[in-house]
Write a protein that holds these residues in place. Structure first.
Motif, PDB file in Angstrom:
ATOM      1  N   THR A 215       0.831  -1.205   0.000  1.00 42.43           N
ATOM      2  CA  THR A 215       0.000   0.000   0.000  1.00 42.43           C
ATOM      3  C   THR A 215       0.870   1.261   0.000  1.00 42.43           C
ATOM      4  O   THR A 215       0.362   2.378  -0.033  1.00 42.43           O
ATOM      5  CB  THR A 215      -0.936   0.037   1.230  1.00 42.43           C
ATOM      6  N   GLY A 216       2.189   1.088   0.073  1.00 41.10           N
ATOM      7  CA  GLY A 216       3.105   2.225  -0.033  1.00 41.10           C
ATOM      8  C   GLY A 216       3.148   3.091   1.218  1.00 41.10           C
ATOM      9  O   GLY A 216       3.610   4.225   1.164  1.00 41.10           O
ATOM     10  N   LYS A 217       2.701   2.545   2.353  1.00 40.42           N
ATOM     11  CA  LYS A 217       2.726   3.349   3.591  1.00 40.42           C
ATOM     12  C   LYS A 217       4.077   3.152   4.279  1.00 40.42           C
ATOM     13  O   LYS A 217       4.220   2.354   5.205  1.00 40.42           O
ATOM     14  CB  LYS A 217       1.567   2.953   4.504  1.00 40.42           C
ATOM     15  N   GLU A 218       5.063   3.882   3.767  1.00 45.60           N
ATOM     16  CA  GLU A 218       6.427   3.777   4.287  1.00 45.60           C
ATOM     17  C   GLU A 218       6.879   5.155   4.748  1.00 45.60           C
ATOM     18  O   GLU A 218       6.521   6.157   4.139  1.00 45.60           O
ATOM     19  CB  GLU A 218       7.377   3.347   3.175  1.00 45.60           C
ATOM     20  N   PHE A 219       7.664   5.211   5.779  1.00 43.58           N
ATOM     21  CA  PHE A 219       8.199   6.506   6.194  1.00 43.58           C
ATOM     22  C   PHE A 219       9.510   6.310   6.957  1.00 43.58           C
ATOM     23  O   PHE A 219       9.849   5.195   7.363  1.00 43.58           O
ATOM     24  CB  PHE A 219       7.177   7.293   7.029  1.00 43.58           C
ATOM     25  N   SER A 220      10.222   7.427   7.094  1.00 42.32           N
ATOM     26  CA  SER A 220      11.490   7.382   7.831  1.00 42.32           C
ATOM     27  C   SER A 220      11.223   7.835   9.255  1.00 42.32           C
ATOM     28  O   SER A 220      10.434   8.750   9.495  1.00 42.32           O
ATOM     29  CB  SER A 220      12.502   8.332   7.199  1.00 42.32           C
TER      30      SER A 220
ATOM     31  N   VAL B  84      10.371   2.652   8.160  1.00 40.88           N
ATOM     32  CA  VAL B  84       9.225   1.872   8.643  1.00 40.88           C
ATOM     33  C   VAL B  84       8.247   1.646   7.498  1.00 40.88           C
ATOM     34  O   VAL B  84       7.999   2.539   6.702  1.00 40.88           O
ATOM     35  CB  VAL B  84       8.502   2.641   9.776  1.00 40.88           C
ATOM     36  N   ALA B  85       7.694   0.437   7.422  1.00 42.96           N
ATOM     37  CA  ALA B  85       6.638   0.161   6.439  1.00 42.96           C
ATOM     38  C   ALA B  85       5.453  -0.432   7.183  1.00 42.96           C
ATOM     39  O   ALA B  85       5.626  -1.274   8.077  1.00 42.96           O
ATOM     40  CB  ALA B  85       7.137  -0.824   5.388  1.00 42.96           C
ATOM     41  N   LEU B  86       4.241   0.012   6.833  1.00 42.31           N
ATOM     42  CA  LEU B  86       3.054  -0.526   7.499  1.00 42.31           C
ATOM     43  C   LEU B  86       2.516  -1.716   6.731  1.00 42.31           C
ATOM     44  O   LEU B  86       2.304  -1.640   5.518  1.00 42.31           O
ATOM     45  CB  LEU B  86       1.961   0.539   7.587  1.00 42.31           C
ATOM     46  N   ARG B  87       2.291  -2.798   7.438  1.00 36.09           N
ATOM     47  CA  ARG B  87       1.736  -3.992   6.797  1.00 36.09           C
ATOM     48  C   ARG B  87       0.297  -4.128   7.288  1.00 36.09           C
ATOM     49  O   ARG B  87       0.052  -4.496   8.436  1.00 36.09           O
ATOM     50  CB  ARG B  87       2.545  -5.217   7.195  1.00 36.09           C
ATOM     51  N   ILE B  88      -0.641  -3.826   6.399  1.00 33.39           N
ATOM     52  CA  ILE B  88      -2.042  -3.854   6.814  1.00 33.39           C
ATOM     53  C   ILE B  88      -2.722  -5.090   6.241  1.00 33.39           C
ATOM     54  O   ILE B  88      -2.687  -5.325   5.032  1.00 33.39           O
ATOM     55  CB  ILE B  88      -2.755  -2.570   6.332  1.00 33.39           C
TER      56      ILE B  88
END
Ligand code: ATP
Length: 337
Positions: free
Chosen positions: A124-129, A135-139
């Motif tokens: 889903t591309g929800k990654e941030f520094s 960090v990447a969110l795994r939903i």
């Protein structure tokens, strides 16, 4: 008349698209199933020229068509296909792997399909520094997991093959996310007592796809695992050049090859167009089912048989041991059709 939107893509995309247009035109002119094809712009070239990998008018046109064919796009793939899958709620990614005679497959009795959840997970591309960490969110949601599990069981019924669903995850490590996926699949399995249900960790599945691929029927898994395992299963039956895929939602569907833009062979007229042409067969099956149009099924079967008869007789592209160029192989197909 079916309106087909066609994203011509990057790398080998334009060559594969020319082959697909030629086949669709032959079906239109000689076999009486009518198509109105519109070529659309998306991907690296679109980004370079318009500043958007997925221009708005491309999306508008796709929404007005009956189905979309998408050749591979390059570096901007995540901004095209991942966005389209979510925007159009194409929640099921279907990637069949079947061994055919005279293909360099591991065995000649492989017939499986990977049913990959297409809207969640790490894609889903929800990654941030976060400071010096990334960090990447795994939903993973119960609703999406149950929806894809149901699709997998329905596929097992329709395929009428080994009547088995293998749920692939890694819930011993990712206890919450994959725990939810596994639990959801198990719950859905109770509605299908006639279908055998098994669970397998993703590392074991990667090994078993080499060790005993003939034992699989329908494999249901999460987005990232499905992406990786389907490249593996394609290779097990002879390579990415023969691997089609479908992205299916309740209302709309998009068809593409499993592989990416393959820049190493782009412009050389050596790409195997079968991956994209077999995805036309998947599109015809989907249109046939949606519109109860038996002609679609007949022509889809004819196209698949034509490709495999040619391969069987040694008329094939270099990636699977032949000598034909992309255009020569396409011409053989249109002549036979
Ligand atoms: P992506 O990560 O973008 O999905 P991929 O992992 O599927 O890409 P590709 O570059 O598409 O990787 O394919 C890997 C290799 O397989 C290519 O470099 C190319 O040599 C070969 N290949 C892929 N598709 C074809 C094809 N249609 N015909 C012949 N060879 C192909």
């Amino acid at each position: 008349m079916y309106k087909v939107s066609l994203i011509t893509g990057d790398g080998i995309g334009p060559e594969l698209s020319e082959s697909a247009i030629s086949v669709l035109n032959t079906i239109h002119d000689k076999l009486g199933l009518k198509f109105d094809i519109t070529q659309l712009f998306a991907g690296d070239k679109a980004l370079e020229q318009t500043g958007k990998a997925l221009p708005d008018d491309t999306v508008d046109y796709i929404k007005k068509s009956d189905a979309c064919m998408k050749a591979p796009v390059g570096e901007s793939a995540a901004d095209v296909i991942v966005v389209l899958r979510r925007m159009l709620d194409l929640y099921a990614n279907i990637r069949p792997a079947k061994s055919y005679p005279h293909m360099p497959a591991l065995r000649d009795d492989i017939d499986l399909v990977i049913v990959r959840e297409n809207t969640e997970d790490l894609y889903t591309g929800k990654e941030f520094s976060l400071g010096n960490s990334s960090v990447a969110l795994r939903i993973i949601s119960e609703a999406a997991s149950k929806r894809i599990a149901k699709y997998a069981f329905e596929s097992a019924i329709q395929r009428n093959s080994k009547k088995k669903v293998t749920c692939v995850h890694k819930s011993n490590v990712m206890r919450i996310t994959d725990g939810m996926f596994a639990k959801s699949c198990l719950e859905v399995s109770k509605d299908y007592p006639e279908i055998e249900f098994e669970q397998m960790y993703v590392d074991a599945c990667a090994m078993n796809l080499i060790r005993q691929p003939e034992k699989f029927d329908v494999v249901v898994t999460t987005n990232l695992f499905g992406d990786i395992l389907s490249d593996e299963s394609s290779q097990v039956v002879g390579g990415l050049g023969m691997a089609p895929a479908a992205n299916i939602g309740d209302e709309f569907a998009l068809f593409e090859p499993v592989h990416g833009a393959a820049f190493d062979i782009a412009g050389k007229n050596i790409a195997n167009p079968s991956s994209f042409l077999l995805s036309i067969k998947m599109m015809l099956d989907w249109l046939g089912k949606k519109h109860q149009d038996t002609k679609c099924f007949e022509i889809g079967e004819k196209l698949e048989n034509t490709i495999f008869d040619l391969v069987k007789s040694g008329i094939k592209t270099k990636d699977i041991g032949g000598q034909m160029s992309t255009t020569e192989f396409t011409k053989q197909i249109t002549d036979k059709l």
